[in-house]
Design a protein around this motif. Structure first.
Motif, mmCIF file in Angstrom:
data_model
loop_
_atom_site.group_PDB
_atom_site.id
_atom_site.type_symbol
_atom_site.label_atom_id
_atom_site.label_comp_id
_atom_site.label_asym_id
_atom_site.label_seq_id
_atom_site.Cartn_x
_atom_site.Cartn_y
_atom_site.Cartn_z
ATOM 1 N N VAL A 1 41.963 32.663 110.027
ATOM 2 C CA VAL A 1 42.065 32.196 109.524
ATOM 3 C C VAL A 1 42.039 30.204 109.842
ATOM 4 O O VAL A 1 42.564 30.122 111.059
ATOM 5 C CB VAL A 1 43.752 32.236 109.549
ATOM 6 N N GLN A 2 41.661 29.634 109.100
ATOM 7 C CA GLN A 2 41.675 28.184 108.640
ATOM 8 C C GLN A 2 43.031 27.670 108.665
ATOM 9 O O GLN A 2 43.544 27.929 107.776
ATOM 10 C CB GLN A 2 40.482 27.249 107.985
ATOM 11 N N LEU A 3 43.378 26.212 109.051
ATOM 12 C CA LEU A 3 44.419 25.585 108.850
ATOM 13 C C LEU A 3 43.960 24.109 108.959
ATOM 14 O O LEU A 3 43.988 23.254 108.906
ATOM 15 C CB LEU A 3 45.628 26.342 109.910
ATOM 16 N N VAL A 4 44.966 23.805 107.814
ATOM 17 C CA VAL A 4 44.733 22.171 106.924
ATOM 18 C C VAL A 4 46.404 21.962 106.367
ATOM 19 O O VAL A 4 47.214 22.089 105.682
ATOM 20 C CB VAL A 4 44.671 22.167 106.650
ATOM 21 N N GLU A 5 46.689 20.570 107.548
ATOM 22 C CA GLU A 5 47.721 20.308 107.311
ATOM 23 C C GLU A 5 48.161 18.954 106.784
ATOM 24 O O GLU A 5 46.853 18.454 106.396
ATOM 25 C CB GLU A 5 48.274 19.401 108.872
ATOM 26 N N SER A 6 48.644 18.661 105.792
ATOM 27 C CA SER A 6 48.993 16.972 104.982
ATOM 28 C C SER A 6 50.346 16.924 105.034
ATOM 29 O O SER A 6 51.122 17.704 105.827
ATOM 30 C CB SER A 6 48.586 17.853 103.635
ATOM 31 N N GLN B 1 43.805 21.221 112.279
ATOM 32 C CA GLN B 1 43.432 19.544 113.108
ATOM 33 C C GLN B 1 44.506 18.691 112.847
ATOM 34 O O GLN B 1 43.795 17.396 114.214
ATOM 35 C CB GLN B 1 42.216 19.388 112.082
ATOM 36 N N GLY B 2 46.071 18.556 112.638
ATOM 37 C CA GLY B 2 46.696 18.035 112.951
ATOM 38 C C GLY B 2 47.139 16.535 111.902
ATOM 39 O O GLY B 2 46.325 16.330 110.601
ATOM 40 N N THR C 1 57.790 10.089 115.980
ATOM 41 C CA THR C 1 56.258 10.229 116.350
ATOM 42 C C THR C 1 55.057 10.698 116.966
ATOM 43 O O THR C 1 55.776 10.674 117.855
ATOM 44 C CB THR C 1 55.897 8.101 116.620
ATOM 45 N N ALA C 2 54.300 11.453 116.564
ATOM 46 C CA ALA C 2 53.660 12.162 116.700
ATOM 47 C C ALA C 2 51.989 13.124 116.086
ATOM 48 O O ALA C 2 52.632 12.083 114.253
ATOM 49 C CB ALA C 2 54.012 13.620 117.654
ATOM 50 N N VAL C 3 51.048 13.332 115.999
ATOM 51 C CA VAL C 3 50.265 14.155 115.888
ATOM 52 C C VAL C 3 51.233 15.315 115.732
ATOM 53 O O VAL C 3 51.733 16.033 116.395
ATOM 54 C CB VAL C 3 49.205 14.316 115.522
ATOM 55 N N TYR C 4 51.576 16.221 114.051
ATOM 56 C CA TYR C 4 51.504 16.874 114.285
ATOM 57 C C TYR C 4 51.118 18.171 113.585
ATOM 58 O O TYR C 4 49.824 18.559 112.753
ATOM 59 C CB TYR C 4 53.677 17.576 112.993
ATOM 60 N N TYR C 5 50.863 19.405 114.091
ATOM 61 C CA TYR C 5 50.023 20.649 114.399
ATOM 62 C C TYR C 5 50.584 21.676 113.778
ATOM 63 O O TYR C 5 51.172 22.201 114.279
ATOM 64 C CB TYR C 5 48.782 20.962 115.401
ATOM 65 N N CYS C 6 50.627 22.083 112.865
ATOM 66 C CA CYS C 6 51.323 23.632 112.825
ATOM 67 C C CYS C 6 49.906 25.241 113.445
ATOM 68 O O CYS C 6 48.725 24.742 113.775
ATOM 69 C CB CYS C 6 50.341 24.280 111.196
ATOM 70 N N LEU D 1 60.052 13.654 105.197
ATOM 71 C CA LEU D 1 58.513 13.288 105.159
ATOM 72 C C LEU D 1 59.038 15.136 104.915
ATOM 73 O O LEU D 1 59.169 15.921 105.875
ATOM 74 C CB LEU D 1 58.101 13.014 105.920
ATOM 75 N N ARG D 2 57.821 16.421 104.116
ATOM 76 C CA ARG D 2 57.533 16.880 104.290
ATOM 77 C C ARG D 2 56.164 17.598 105.046
ATOM 78 O O ARG D 2 55.235 17.152 103.829
ATOM 79 C CB ARG D 2 57.879 17.765 102.954
ATOM 80 N N LEU D 3 56.035 18.195 105.934
ATOM 81 C CA LEU D 3 54.748 18.463 106.056
ATOM 82 C C LEU D 3 54.480 20.502 105.171
ATOM 83 O O LEU D 3 54.969 20.958 105.540
ATOM 84 C CB LEU D 3 54.214 18.352 107.362
ATOM 85 N N SER D 4 52.962 19.774 105.097
ATOM 86 C CA SER D 4 52.273 21.135 104.641
ATOM 87 C C SER D 4 51.242 22.505 105.241
ATOM 88 O O SER D 4 50.416 21.154 106.024
ATOM 89 C CB SER D 4 51.637 21.592 103.470
ATOM 90 N N CYS D 5 51.274 23.144 105.366
ATOM 91 C CA CYS D 5 49.980 23.709 106.410
ATOM 92 C C CYS D 5 49.861 24.616 105.654
ATOM 93 O O CYS D 5 49.857 26.120 104.774
ATOM 94 C CB CYS D 5 50.417 24.485 107.797
ATOM 95 N N ALA D 6 48.837 24.336 104.626
ATOM 96 C CA ALA D 6 47.825 25.457 104.344
ATOM 97 C C ALA D 6 46.871 26.415 104.816
ATOM 98 O O ALA D 6 45.860 25.852 105.654
ATOM 99 C CB ALA D 6 47.122 24.899 102.539
ATOM 100 N N ALA D 7 46.321 27.525 104.750
ATOM 101 C CA ALA D 7 46.088 28.738 105.490
ATOM 102 C C ALA D 7 44.969 29.264 104.430
ATOM 103 O O ALA D 7 45.301 29.582 103.178
ATOM 104 C CB ALA D 7 46.867 29.652 106.101
ATOM 105 N N SER D 8 43.576 29.546 104.848
ATOM 106 C CA SER D 8 42.713 30.365 104.459
ATOM 107 C C SER D 8 41.678 31.157 105.003
ATOM 108 O O SER D 8 41.975 31.254 106.516
ATOM 109 C CB SER D 8 41.964 29.579 103.329
#
Length: 125
Positions: free
Chosen positions: A2-7, A117-118, A91-96, A18-25
């Motif tokens: 699976v690939q994960l992309v945060e936004s 990738q964060g 404050t940080a880089v957020y990863y799923c 804020l609302r973070l999203s992480c899309a999987a494919s």
């Protein structure tokens, strides 16, 4: 695999949201438990929140409990992290991350099999 992309990251004032999203494919999203971690400069990656594959169970770090909410939409292959009452220390880089042991939750980064990738979250005071 699976690939994960945060936004959804960005700059926000203290007290904001804020609302973070992480899309999987590339895989069957619904078979994974999902987690959010974060890493601030000079610090180790730390657990933020996790949700089982059916969203029946969630877990939160004490530092975000009551302010952050993790959720998922298996029809959209997406996991979310809704963040309220943000503080400069958020404050940080957020990863799923995705975990194959889908019906159990883990606070350990090595309990997850795939990572995005964060996305940067910066909270100004």
């Amino acid at each position: 695999q699976v690939q994960l992309v945060e936004s959804g990251g960005g700059l926000v004032q203290a007290g904001g949201s804020l609302r973070l999203s992480c899309a999987a494919s590339g895989g069957f999203f619904s078979i994974y438990a999902m987690g959010w971690f974060r890493q601030a400069p000079g610090k180790e990656r730390e657990f933020v929140a996790a949700v089982t594959r059916g969203a029946g169970s969630t877990d939160y770090a004490d530092s975000v409990k009551g302010r952050f909410t993790i959720s998922r939409d298996n029809t959209k292959n997406t996991v979310y992290l809704q963040m309220h009452s943000l503080k400069p220390e958020d404050t940080a880089v957020y990863y799923c991350a995705a975990r194959l042991l889908a019906d159990s939750l883990s606070r350990k980064w090595n309990g997850y099999n795939y990572w995005g990738q964060g996305t940067q979250v910066t909270v100004s005071s």
